[in-house]
Write a protein that holds these residues in place. Structure first.
Motif, short mmCIF file in Angstrom:
data_model
loop_
_atom_site.label_atom_id
_atom_site.label_comp_id
_atom_site.label_asym_id
_atom_site.label_seq_id
_atom_site.Cartn_x
_atom_site.Cartn_y
_atom_site.Cartn_z
N LEU A 131 42.01 41.65 46.76
CA LEU A 131 43.28 41.41 46.08
C LEU A 131 44.25 40.68 47.02
O LEU A 131 44.07 40.71 48.25
CB LEU A 131 43.88 42.74 45.63
CG LEU A 131 43.01 43.48 44.60
CD1 LEU A 131 43.49 44.91 44.42
CD2 LEU A 131 43.03 42.74 43.27
N PRO A 132 45.27 40.04 46.45
CA PRO A 132 46.23 39.32 47.30
C PRO A 132 46.84 40.23 48.37
O PRO A 132 47.18 39.78 49.47
CB PRO A 132 47.30 38.86 46.30
CG PRO A 132 46.63 38.84 44.98
CD PRO A 132 45.56 39.89 45.03
N THR A 181 40.46 45.68 49.17
CA THR A 181 39.23 45.24 48.52
C THR A 181 38.67 46.37 47.66
O THR A 181 38.82 47.55 47.99
CB THR A 181 38.14 44.83 49.53
OG1 THR A 181 37.81 45.98 50.31
CG2 THR A 181 38.59 43.72 50.43
N VAL A 182 38.06 45.97 46.55
CA VAL A 182 37.42 46.92 45.65
C VAL A 182 36.00 46.42 45.43
O VAL A 182 35.80 45.24 45.12
CB VAL A 182 38.16 46.99 44.29
CG1 VAL A 182 37.49 47.99 43.37
CG2 VAL A 182 39.62 47.35 44.51
N SER A 183 35.01 47.28 45.64
CA SER A 183 33.62 46.89 45.42
C SER A 183 33.00 47.76 44.34
O SER A 183 33.39 48.92 44.17
CB SER A 183 32.81 47.05 46.70
OG SER A 183 33.30 46.19 47.69
N GLY A 184 32.05 47.20 43.66
CA GLY A 184 31.36 47.98 42.63
C GLY A 184 30.42 47.10 41.85
O GLY A 184 30.18 45.94 42.20
N ALA A 185 29.88 47.67 40.79
CA ALA A 185 28.97 46.94 39.92
C ALA A 185 29.79 46.18 38.89
O ALA A 185 30.69 46.74 38.27
CB ALA A 185 28.02 47.89 39.23
N LEU A 186 29.45 44.90 38.72
CA LEU A 186 30.18 44.07 37.76
C LEU A 186 29.93 44.58 36.34
O LEU A 186 28.79 44.72 35.91
CB LEU A 186 29.70 42.62 37.88
CG LEU A 186 30.34 41.61 36.91
CD1 LEU A 186 31.82 41.43 37.22
CD2 LEU A 186 29.62 40.28 37.00
N VAL A 187 31.02 44.85 35.63
CA VAL A 187 30.89 45.28 34.23
C VAL A 187 31.22 44.12 33.31
O VAL A 187 30.47 43.79 32.40
CB VAL A 187 31.82 46.49 33.93
CG1 VAL A 187 31.75 46.87 32.46
CG2 VAL A 187 31.44 47.67 34.81
N SER A 188 32.36 43.48 33.54
CA SER A 188 32.71 42.31 32.73
C SER A 188 33.74 41.48 33.48
O SER A 188 34.35 41.93 34.45
CB SER A 188 33.29 42.75 31.38
OG SER A 188 34.53 43.40 31.58
N ASP A 193 43.90 36.64 39.12
CA ASP A 193 44.83 35.69 39.70
C ASP A 193 45.10 36.02 41.18
O ASP A 193 45.54 37.12 41.50
CB ASP A 193 46.14 35.73 38.90
CG ASP A 193 46.97 34.48 39.15
OD1 ASP A 193 46.37 33.44 39.48
OD2 ASP A 193 48.20 34.56 39.05
N GLY A 194 44.81 35.08 42.05
CA GLY A 194 45.09 35.27 43.47
C GLY A 194 44.05 36.10 44.20
O GLY A 194 44.12 36.26 45.41
N ALA A 195 43.09 36.65 43.47
CA ALA A 195 42.07 37.49 44.11
C ALA A 195 40.88 36.64 44.54
O ALA A 195 40.62 35.59 43.96
CB ALA A 195 41.62 38.58 43.15
N ARG A 196 40.17 37.11 45.57
CA ARG A 196 38.92 36.45 45.97
C ARG A 196 37.77 37.30 45.44
O ARG A 196 37.75 38.52 45.67
CB ARG A 196 38.86 36.32 47.49
CG ARG A 196 37.72 35.44 47.97
CD ARG A 196 38.02 34.92 49.37
NE ARG A 196 38.33 36.02 50.29
CZ ARG A 196 37.40 36.71 50.96
NH1 ARG A 196 36.12 36.42 50.80
NH2 ARG A 196 37.75 37.68 51.77
#
Ligand code: HEC
Ligand code: HEC
Length: 245
Positions: free
Chosen positions: A176-177, A181-188, A209-212
Motif C-alpha cells: 500500500l502507499p 504490505t498484505v499477502s494472501g491468495a488472490l480472490v478477485s 490506486d497507488g498500490a504495488r
C-alpha cells in the motif's frame, strides 16, 4: 476480473466445432495456422488464455479489439456466437493435443531414470517446489503414464479430462502507499480493488490506486518448462517419475 479456472467439462459440441473450424481456418489460419498451432501468430492450442477460456469469455475481447501494434488485427464484426464456435474449435484441438500424449508414452521406457533424477534435482529445479517423498510420492501409482506426462505438461486444472489436485491459488502481495504490505491468495481483482484471503482465512479488500501489486502464478514454472525442456530431458524425467510408485 475474478480469478477463474478452466473446469474440465464435456467435450465441445461437434456442430459448434465444425462451424468454428470453417470460420477459423480462413479468418485466423493465415497467422495462427489452420489447426491453431501457430505461424506468425502464437500457438493457440498451447495458450493459457485459450485453455482457460469458456465459450469466448476470455478470448472474445482479444478477438473483438485485436492487439493494436502487436500484429493481432481486430475482428469487430464477429458475433458472440461465432467467437464461441471458434472457442469450441480451439478446445477440440486442445483435447486432440492432450490425446496425442497417449501415443507418445512408449517413449517413457526409452528414458534414463538416473539422468531424470539428476535433472529433477539439478537443471530442472523441480526439487525447489516438489519432493519425491512429499507431494510427488507415489505419483506414478496415481496416474497412467500418458496422464502423468499430461499432468507434467498441463498441470493444475487446465488439462481437459484429467483429474488431479485442485489448483493452487495465485499468491499476491500488495504494498500500500503507506508501505504496509498484505499477502494472501488472490480472490478477485477489478480496476479499483483487489481482494485477498490472508493466512488467517480473512478476506481483505484493498484499493488498487497507488498500490504495488505482485502476483505469483504458481504454474509459471511449468509454462517455462514447456518452452525449455528438450525431448530427451522429458523422456528421462518421465522414466524417473515412473519409479515413484
Ligand atoms: C495478421 C495475423 C493474425 C490474424 C489474421 C489473427 N491473429 Fe490472433 N494474434 C496474432 C498475433 C501476432 C498475436 C500476438 C499478439 C501479442 O503479442 O499480444 C495474436 C494473439 C491472439 C490471441 C491472444 C493469445 C494470448 O494468450 O495472448 C488470440 C486468442 C488470438 N490471437 C486469436 C485469433 C483469432 C480467433 C483469429 C481469427 C478470428 C486471429 N487471432 C487472427 C496475429 C493474428
Ligand atoms: C515454481 C514451482 C514449481 C517448479 C519449479 C516445478 N513445479 Fe511441478 N507443479 C507446481 C505446481 C504449483 C503444480 C500444480 C499442482 C499443485 O497445485 O500442487 C505442479 C504440478 C506438477 C505435477 C502434477 C502433480 C499432480 O499431482 O497432478 C507434476 C508431475 C510436476 N509438477 C512435476 C514437476 C517437475 C518434474 C518439475 C521440474 C522439471 C516441476 N514440476 C517443476 C510447481 C512447480
Amino acid at each position: 476480473m475474478a480469478a477463474r479456472v478452466f473446469t474440465p467439462g464435456a467435450p465441445p459440441d461437434p456442430a459448434a466445432v465444425e462451424r468454428g473450424q470453417k470460420l477459423f481456418a480462413p479468418t485466423c489460419g493465415f497467422c495462427h495456422a489452420p489447426d491453431g498451432t501457430g505461424k506468425s501468430g502464437p500457438d493457440l492450442v498451447a495458450d493459457a488464455m485459450v485453455i482457460r477460456d469458456n465459450g469466448g469469455d476470455l478470448i472474445g475481447r482479444v478477438i473483438h479489439d485485436g492487439r493494436p501494434g502487436k500484429g493481432m488485427p481486430a475482428f469487430a464484426d464477429l458475433t458472440a456466437t461465432q467467437i464461441a464456435d471458434i472457442s469450441a474449435f480451439l478446445h477440440s484441438q486442445i483435447r486432440g493435443a492432450a490425446n496425442r500424449f497417449a501415443y507418445s508414452f512408449h517413449e517413457v521406457v526409452t528414458g534414463n531414470a538416473q539422468a531424470g533424477e539428476a535433472f529433477f534435482n539439478g537443471t530442472g529445479k523441480c526439487n525447489t517446489c516438489h519432493s519425491v517423498t512429499g507431494d510427488l510420492a507415489g505419483i506414478a501409482g496415481r496416474y497412467q503414464p500418458p496422464d502423468l506426462e499430461a499432468r507434467l505438461v498441463y498441470p493444475g486444472p487446465s488439462f481437459p479430462g484429467a483429474g488431479g489436485p485442485p489448483p493452487k491459488p495465485t499468491a499476491a502481495t500488495v504494498t500500500l502507499p503507506s508501505g504496509d504490505t498484505v499477502s494472501g491468495a488472490l480472490v478477485s481483482r477489478n480496476p479499483f480493488e483487489i481482494t485477498l484471503k490472508d493466512e488467517s482465512g480473512a478476506y481483505r479488500t484493498l484499493p488498487v490506486d497507488g498500490a504495488r501489486i505482485e502476483l505469483h502464478d504458481p504454474l509459471a514454472a511449468h509454462k517455462e518448462l514447456i518452452d525449455s525442456i528438450t525431448d530427451a530431458e522429458m523422456h528421462d524425467l518421465l522414466a524417473y517419475l515412473e519409479t515413484l510408485k
